[in-house]
Design a protein around this motif. Structure first.
Motif, short mmCIF file in Angstrom:
data_model
loop_
_atom_site.label_atom_id
_atom_site.label_comp_id
_atom_site.label_asym_id
_atom_site.label_seq_id
_atom_site.Cartn_x
_atom_site.Cartn_y
_atom_site.Cartn_z
N LEU A 305 0.83 -1.21 0.00
CA LEU A 305 0.00 0.00 0.00
C LEU A 305 0.86 1.25 0.00
CD1 LEU A 305 -2.82 -1.00 2.51
CD2 LEU A 305 -3.09 -0.56 0.08
N GLN A 306 2.13 1.10 0.36
CA GLN A 306 3.06 2.24 0.34
C GLN A 306 3.78 2.38 -0.99
OE1 GLN A 306 2.91 4.02 3.09
NE2 GLN A 306 1.59 2.49 4.03
N SER A 307 3.45 1.54 -1.97
CA SER A 307 4.14 1.56 -3.26
C SER A 307 3.97 2.90 -3.96
CB SER A 307 3.60 0.43 -4.15
OG SER A 307 4.16 0.52 -5.44
N ARG A 308 4.98 3.28 -4.73
CA ARG A 308 4.88 4.54 -5.49
C ARG A 308 4.12 4.32 -6.80
NH1 ARG A 308 11.26 4.87 -7.38
NH2 ARG A 308 11.31 2.89 -8.47
N ASN A 309 3.84 3.07 -7.15
CA ASN A 309 3.11 2.77 -8.38
C ASN A 309 1.62 2.71 -8.06
OD1 ASN A 309 1.80 1.21 -10.50
ND2 ASN A 309 3.86 0.79 -11.25
N ALA A 310 0.85 3.56 -8.73
CA ALA A 310 -0.58 3.66 -8.44
C ALA A 310 -1.30 2.35 -8.75
CB ALA A 310 -1.19 4.80 -9.25
N ALA A 311 -0.86 1.63 -9.80
CA ALA A 311 -1.52 0.37 -10.16
C ALA A 311 -1.36 -0.67 -9.06
CB ALA A 311 -0.94 -0.15 -11.47
N VAL A 312 -0.20 -0.70 -8.42
CA VAL A 312 0.04 -1.66 -7.33
C VAL A 312 -0.87 -1.33 -6.14
CG1 VAL A 312 1.74 -2.55 -5.69
CG2 VAL A 312 2.42 -2.08 -8.05
N VAL A 313 -0.95 -0.06 -5.78
CA VAL A 313 -1.80 0.35 -4.65
C VAL A 313 -3.26 -0.01 -4.96
CG1 VAL A 313 -2.58 2.30 -3.27
CG2 VAL A 313 -0.21 2.20 -4.02
N MET A 314 -3.67 0.25 -6.20
CA MET A 314 -5.05 -0.06 -6.59
C MET A 314 -5.32 -1.55 -6.53
SD MET A 314 -7.73 1.65 -7.47
CE MET A 314 -8.81 0.49 -6.66
#
Length: 1086
Positions: A305-314
């Motif tokens: 959830l702390q990833s800088r990639n929006a797709a990963v967080v989503m």
């Protein structure tokens, strides 16, 4: 000549090649001025000459320039023959660039690429891994069915390559081959199965993508690799993480039972704590136990959830939404709100998903309400989505703030957005009945707006609102009738006419006059307005034919010859229905019932209401229609499939389980620092120290097997849920005996240390769920003395062989998740300590009617006592432990955690001057000699608040400074829970009536109507105990005040129509009224 050549270049389709030649010529030819006018052939010849040169430097220079052209999007396909000749170059740099070129153009120039296929096959055995991978990429890019067998062979060889980069490219080639020849599916599945076993993070994402493309229905391939994928997830590249998370989400929905009944099962157990012993035996049947593999997936995705990639967080957000317990899904809201700082495309996707989530679970996003306020720089699509979310989050508490915000939006220059805002106001008015009249009055004010679009939209929304209660708003209908002369928007004019027609009997003087005006302009009106004029005429003909008969016939005659066939058909239909004649059928008798029937009020619903059946984050969810290739999430199985399919046999299994002490002695250090531990999401220092001290005390029992469960290889050994529970039972029983030994060996310690030891041992019943509580309750000196004692115990146990398998503290999360609040099991299934056993004994055998019980819930929320900036690096937080205070029976126990945030030692921390109100007393902690840099220590103090919420003020001092601090208790922390029977409760309540009784009627949210939710909400606010009740709609709670021991009786009686009566009986009327004030909003909100 040159001008003709130039004109030809301009006119022909070779413009891109011209640019290519220009750049090449300008670099090679010294006379760059003539390069512009040279022919295409000449320019290409220059590049070809460089590629055919004997010098590698010239070839390398040409290839760099050609690849640069491709990167800019220019066409370099004409150079294919010259480039492909260099595919066998011995210079690795040239060969790499040639392969980059060939990957781009091999599909377009298939015939020429086939000529070099033998070269590609030789390159598959090249010593350089980049060349091998590039050759496979080129080979799979040649889309010719005739070379399918060659590609298949190359993929099989590459899948066994020593280089993970080559194996990654083999996984990419699988998808290309499958799209070229689907008949190869079975052979490709064998390769996928082989690559899924690969332990390299470089390969994991690519092979799972190939699995999704080729055989997404073969869930059985994931079984053996499930735990490995969970553990590798953090280290896989970002786009691989997205694919793996989506696959594991689908997998979890087929292999685990629903966790959404977890809270109900837990609360049922808590209720049994206060009921008969016979009912306690049935509680395990209803308890939900999360599968350890299910917990593993949720735990290992949380750091992403702390990833800088929006797709990963989503992707993680949708995973939590679809498979996590509802009590844990709230953590995704903060991460999703963080993504709203990204560019507008990301915002659009995130807001679409939040809009769907906010319909079902408003509470997740209510704390971030202001993040969804519209900015003037937002594009219209973002503004509309934010409006949608604000509407979903609107409730009685925040509606006044939102309406003020909407008033600003209505004045926006973006007319589409202003119209959407008016629709939003209408939806709020229908959803929250308290503000319906306010919204209606506001919309009527907008009717005088200068902007026609705003007025038109207001008319449409008012029409929908008036349908709900038309009898009370005759004046508004009259006001809207006057607007017909000024409004020109067809939808608004049609809405006004419909309203007048529906209420023509309430405005008998205005309706005929409106019809007269509309008859004049009938021929110039829009088709939508004409239809409503016809309807109005028919309704007036049926209710007031004396005044409107001729007028209606005139309008019907106009409609009979209208150009639009819909209007002509409607005219004929109405004439036959309302004007009786010989040809009229039986329907004309019922004309009045047909036209003036009571219409149902429109339901203003969110457009996102029906999207929740699509998986969040998918294209289908965004489009609200099933896209090609979409795989639906399956429903949760009623009974979980066999979890043993995920077990992987490990070769060293026998060696790990050998009972000899020497064999086990060498394993623990290696296994203690396992990969799983490093990936564990608990990152705070208190949790780490807990893990270390727990491991030291149980090292001999847990060395081989228990730590092995948390490592990557042997994590697959864990069995089914029932087996896990029995393991936890054995482990906890061992820990209780060790706690007794530890207490005996610590008799010689100081009084303060003794008290803290007893406090932590009594609290150890919750240590399975809250791994940080024990560490926080120990001082440094105490932990050192305990370590020495544990060393002695370990030496005495050195020769013993452990009989049962234990699970280390590192793995406790697999069995018991750490929720946001620690809810203790009502009746301890296992006695964690002697004190807890005695307490349980007292509850069942005590002859007294009313006795103090253990708290049902211990909130983990801490309050700031001293900020690190104010304290010059010393920070302090406090929480109410809800335990009987060891310093005095009339005192409230408060735990204070001190943190040294500086890089120097802080010395002599103590409590200085106390400024307490009259009667209030405070027992301070012993001075702390020193606190190391970045160190933390937890101490206990006791405060007698005299049954009041007055502030206890005192000074927290160090060697050099003193800081003024305050502790103010919530009223719920001034109580101790008591247990009593329903009969005793009613008896005591009967003696506390009249002035001693405070009550209120509240509107309870529908989701709060269950007994488990009411129990959870009440015990979160106040330290009370549940009293068994014979009626389902009545919930009783009892407590006594800490200082005076006065009873506090709370009753929640659910009534019909979402209402409930909250009654509090107590001698301490002030505390009772304050508690009532705090409970009302908690039970009302969702």
């Amino acid at each position: 000549m040159t001008s003709n050549s130039f004109a030809y270049n301009e006119h022909s389709a070779g413009g891109e090649a011209t640019e290519l030649g220009q750049e090449a010529t300008s670099t090679i030819s010294p006379s760059g001025a003539f390069g512009l006018f040279s022919s295409d052939l000449k320019k290409n010849e220059d590049l070809k000459q460089m590629l055919e040169s004997n010098k590698d430097s010239a070839k390398l220079d040409a290839m760099k320039r050609i690849v640069g052209m491709i990167a800019k999007g220019k066409n370099a396909s004409e150079l294919f023959p010259a480039v492909v000749k260099n595919v066998a170059s011995k210079n690795i740099e040239i060969k790499k660039l040639v392969y980059v070129y060939l990957v781009r153009y091999a599909e377009e120039q298939q015939d020429l690429a086939l000529l070099s296929i033998s070269t590609f096959q030789r390159a598959l055995k090249d010593p350089n891994q980049l060349i091998r991978a590039s050759a496979l990429r080129v080979l799979s890019s040649i889309r010719v069915p005739i070379i399918v067998p060659i590609m298949m062979l190359a993929i099989k060889e590459a899948s066994a390559d020593l280089s993970p980069y080559v194996r990654k490219n083999a996984a990419h080639a699988i998808q290309k081959l499958y799209s070229l020849d689907p008949e190869q599916k079975e052979m490709l599945i064998e390769v996928i199965e082989k690559l899924l076993k690969d332990k390299s993070t470089l390969v994991a994402g690519s092979v799972v993508m190939a699995f999704e493309e080729v055989c997404p229905d073969r869930i059985d391939l994931i079984h053996k690799n499930y735990r490995k994928l969970c553990n590798l997830l953090v280290d896989v590249e970002e786009w691989g993480q997205v694919v793996i998370i989506h696959v594991l989400t689908r997998y979890a929905r087929t292999q685990f039972v629903s966790p959404w009944k977890e809270d109900d099962g837990l609360e049922d157990n808590e209720k049994n704590f206060y009921e008969s012993d016979e009912e306690k035996a049935d509680k395990r049947k209803r308890t939900y136990a999360m599968d350890p593999d299910h917990r593993l997936l949720i735990r290992n995705t949380k750091p992403l959830l702390q990833s800088r990639n929006a797709a990963v967080v989503m992707a993680v957000a949708q995973l939590y939404w679809h498979i996590a317990p509802k009590s844990e899904a709230g953590i995704i809201s903060k991460s999703l709100v963080r993504l709203l700082r990204s560019n507008r495309e990301v915002q659009y996707i995130v807001l679409q998903n939040i809009a769907t989530m906010s319909i079902q679970r408003k509470g997740m996003f209510e704390p971030y309400l202001k993040s969804f306020y519209v900015r003037s720089t937002d594009p219209t699509m973002i503004k509309t989505l934010k409006l949608e979310i604000l509407t979903n989050l609107a409730n009685e508490a925040n509606i006044s703030t939102l309406l003020r915000e909407f008033q600003t939006y209505v004045k926006s220059q973006d007319k589409q957005f202003a119209a959407a805002t008016i629709q939003t106001i209408g939806r709020c008015a229908t959803n929250i009945l308290e503000v319906t009249d306010t919204c209606l009055n506001g919309l009527v004010c907008l009717l005088s707006n200068k902007d026609e679009i705003v007025v038109a939209e207001s008319v449409v929304v008012i029409k929908k609102l008036l349908q709900m209660q038309p009898a009370h708003h005759g004046e508004i209908i009259k006001h809207m009738a006057k607007l017909l002369d000024s409004i020109t928007v067809p939808v608004a004019r049609a809405s006004i006419l419909w309203l007048i027609g529906e209420n023509c009997e309430r405005v008998p003087k205005i309706a005929p006059d409106v019809l007269r005006k509309m008859a004049k302009s009938f021929t110039s009106e829009d088709d939508l307005v004409k239809l409503q004029v016809l309807n109005l005429g028919a309704k007036l003909y049926l209710t007031n034919s004396k005044q409107t008969k001729l007028l209606t016939q005139y309008i019907l005659n106009l409609g009979k010859y209208d150009q639009n066939y819909d209007i002509r058909d409607r005219t004929r239909f109405i004439r036959q229905l309302i004007v009786p004649n010989e040809k009229s059928g039986a329907l004309s008798k019922y004309a009045k019932k047909i036209f003036l029937a009571q219409k149902p009020a429109p339901v203003l619903e969110s457009p996102f209401k029906d999207r929740d059946h699509f998986q969040l984050g998918t294209l289908s969810h965004i489009l609200n229609t099933k896209a090609s290739g979409y795989l639906e999430l399956s429903d949760w199985p009623e009974v979980a499939p066999d979890p043993s399919v995920r077990n992987v046999e490990v070769i060293e299994l026998a060696k790990e389980r050998t009972p000899s002490g020497k064999a086990k002695k060498e394993n623990p250090p290696k296994k203690f620092y396992s990969e799983s531990e490093e990936e564990e999401d608990s990152s705070d220092s208190s949790s780490d120290s807990e893990s270390e001290s727990g491991s030291e005390s149980e090292e001999q029992d847990e060395e081989g097997d228990s730590s092995g469960d948390s490592s990557e290889d042997s994590s697959s050994e864990s069995g089914s849920g029932s087996g896990s529970e029995s393991t936890v039972n054995k482990r906890t029983a061992k820990r209780s005996s060790k706690t007794k030994e530890k207490g005996d060996s610590d008799d010689g310690e100081k009084e303060n240390e003794k008290s803290e030891t007893s406090e932590s041992s009594s609290a150890e019943s919750s240590s399975i769920e809250d791994s940080s509580s024990e560490s926080e309750s120990e001082s440094e000196s105490e932990s050192k003395s305990r370590k020495a004692t544990k060393e002695k115990e370990r030496n005495t146990k050195q020769g013993r062989n452990p009989v049962t398998k234990d699970v280390s503290l590192l793995d406790l999360d697999d069995f018991n998740p750490v929720p946001t609040r620690v809810v203790r099991p009502s009746v301890p299934v296992l006695s964690p300590s002697l004190i807890a056993d005695l307490e349980g004994l007292n509850l069942s055998t005590s002859s007294s009617v009313i006795s103090v019980s253990t708290p049902v819930c211990v909130p983990v929320k801490t309050h700031e006592l001293l900020h690190r900036m104010s304290g010059k690096g010393l920070a302090a937080h406090y929480l109410f432990s809800r335990q009987p205070c060891i310093f005095g029976s009339k005192m409230v126990s408060v735990q204070i955690t001190l943190n040294n945030t500086t890089d120097r030692k802080i010395e002599n921390i103590h409590i200085g001057e106390k400024k307490l109100p009259i009667g209030m007393e405070m027992h301070v902690f012993n001075p702390i000699e020193s606190l190391e840099p970045e160190g933390s220590i937890t101490v206990s103090v006791g405060i007698d608040f005299c049954d009041s919420t007055q502030t206890a003020s005192f000074q927290l001092c160090t060697k050099d400074d003193c800081f003024n601090v305050n502790i103010q208790p919530p009223v719920g922390e001034l109580l101790l829970p008591v247990t009593m029977s329903e009969k005793d409760f009613k008896k005591e309540q009967g003696m506390l009536t009249g002035m001693n009784e405070t009550s209120a009627i509240i509107i309870v949210a529908p989701q709060n109507f269950t007994s488990s939710v009411i129990l959870q909400k009440v015990v979160n606010v106040a330290n009370v105990g549940a009293v068994p009740s014979g009626q389902d709609n009545i919930h009783r709670f009892a407590a006594k005040t800490v200082h005076s021991g006065s009873l506090m009786l709370v009753t929640v009686e659910l009534k019909e129509g979402s209402t409930a009566q909250l009654i509090i009986n107590t001698e301490r009327t002030v505390i009772g009224s304050v508690l009532l004030r705090e409970l009302k909003p908690v039970l009302s909100q969702g």
